[in-house]
Design a protein around this motif. Structure first.
Motif, PDB file in Angstrom:
ATOM      1  N   PHE A  31      28.045   2.655  60.220  1.00  0.00           N
ATOM      2  CA  PHE A  31      28.743   1.450  59.792  1.00  0.00           C
ATOM      3  C   PHE A  31      29.110   1.664  58.339  1.00  0.00           C
ATOM      4  N   LYS A  32      30.391   1.500  58.012  1.00  0.00           N
ATOM      5  CA  LYS A  32      30.847   1.631  56.627  1.00  0.00           C
ATOM      6  C   LYS A  32      30.309   2.908  55.982  1.00  0.00           C
ATOM      7  N   SER A  33      30.393   4.019  56.681  1.00  0.00           N
ATOM      8  CA  SER A  33      29.967   5.347  56.219  1.00  0.00           C
ATOM      9  C   SER A  33      28.459   5.495  56.049  1.00  0.00           C
ATOM     10  N   HIS A  34      27.675   4.555  56.526  1.00  0.00           N
ATOM     11  CA  HIS A  34      26.218   4.649  56.420  1.00  0.00           C
ATOM     12  C   HIS A  34      25.629   4.846  57.815  1.00  0.00           C
ATOM     13  N   LYS A  35      24.604   5.688  57.870  1.00  0.00           N
ATOM     14  CA  LYS A  35      23.954   6.064  59.120  1.00  0.00           C
ATOM     15  C   LYS A  35      23.302   4.867  59.821  1.00  0.00           C
ATOM     16  N   VAL A  36      23.361   4.879  61.147  1.00  0.00           N
ATOM     17  CA  VAL A  36      22.580   3.966  61.967  1.00  0.00           C
ATOM     18  C   VAL A  36      21.394   4.770  62.484  1.00  0.00           C
TER      19      VAL A  36
ATOM     20  N   ARG B 277      20.999  -4.149  57.624  1.00  0.00           N
ATOM     21  CA  ARG B 277      21.315  -3.167  56.585  1.00  0.00           C
ATOM     22  C   ARG B 277      20.134  -3.149  55.619  1.00  0.00           C
ATOM     23  N   ARG B 278      19.555  -1.971  55.420  1.00  0.00           N
ATOM     24  CA  ARG B 278      18.421  -1.817  54.513  1.00  0.00           C
ATOM     25  C   ARG B 278      18.807  -0.879  53.376  1.00  0.00           C
TER      26      ARG B 278
END
Length: 169
Positions: free
Chosen positions: A153-158, A113-114
């Motif tokens: 993941f958790k509403s954040h883009k991969v 995660r960044r």
């Protein structure tokens, strides 16, 4: 916190600063040879890759990061329609804010995660726009054919355009 203390000490304390420089010179003093990569290769000739990975200065900076933070991260983007040559970019330790690991082996990191802030100044004005970015990147050795290729993941883009190569000591 420990990484920021070590980083501060390496700047303020002459003996620590000298120790890091001696270690870097010892490890990287003879340069490196990458099998299968010639100096005529577009990857080698890329100014971006020289800046972040291949130059003597880059190698000493990477060694300094390992000395103070104990971790080092590269964002690796493979050649594509958007990117003319494989490219690397260093990711500051503080921007890696979490990982997703194999549920049965916490040492096998699958995603990083960044988080980082982008500040853009509008042309012709003093106004700045601030944007908080949160993106998950697969680890360089993650096998999506075996474990799947999630989009969020958790509403954040991969981001599947790039991968993170993490190294720790």
């Amino acid at each position: 916190l420990a990484a920021s203390v070590a980083d501060g000490a390496s700047t303020a304390q002459a003996l620590i600063k000298r120790g890091i420089a001696v270690r870097g010179a010892y490890i990287w003093g003879n340069g490196i040879t990458l099998d299968g990569l010639e100096e005529t290769d577009p990857f080698w000739k890329s100014p971006n890759n020289q800046k972040y990975l291949l130059s003597n200065k880059a190698q000493l900076e990477m060694e300094s990061c390992l000395s103070t933070d104990g971790n080092f991260f590269l964002l690796v983007t493979k050649k594509s329609a958007k990117v003319k040559v494989d490219k690397v970019q260093r990711i500051p330790f503080g921007q890696i804010t979490g990982v997703i690991s194999d549920p049965d082996n916490s040492e096998d990191i699958w995603f990083y995660r960044r988080e980082w802030i982008t500040i853009t100044t509008r042309p012709g004005s003093d106004q700045e726009d601030t944007k908080k970015n949160v993106v998950y990147y697969p680890a360089i050795d993650y096998d999506e054919t075996e474990h799947g290729a999630p989009k969020f993941f958790k509403s954040h883009k991969v981001s599947w355009e790039s991968r993170i190569a993490g190294h720790s000591v």
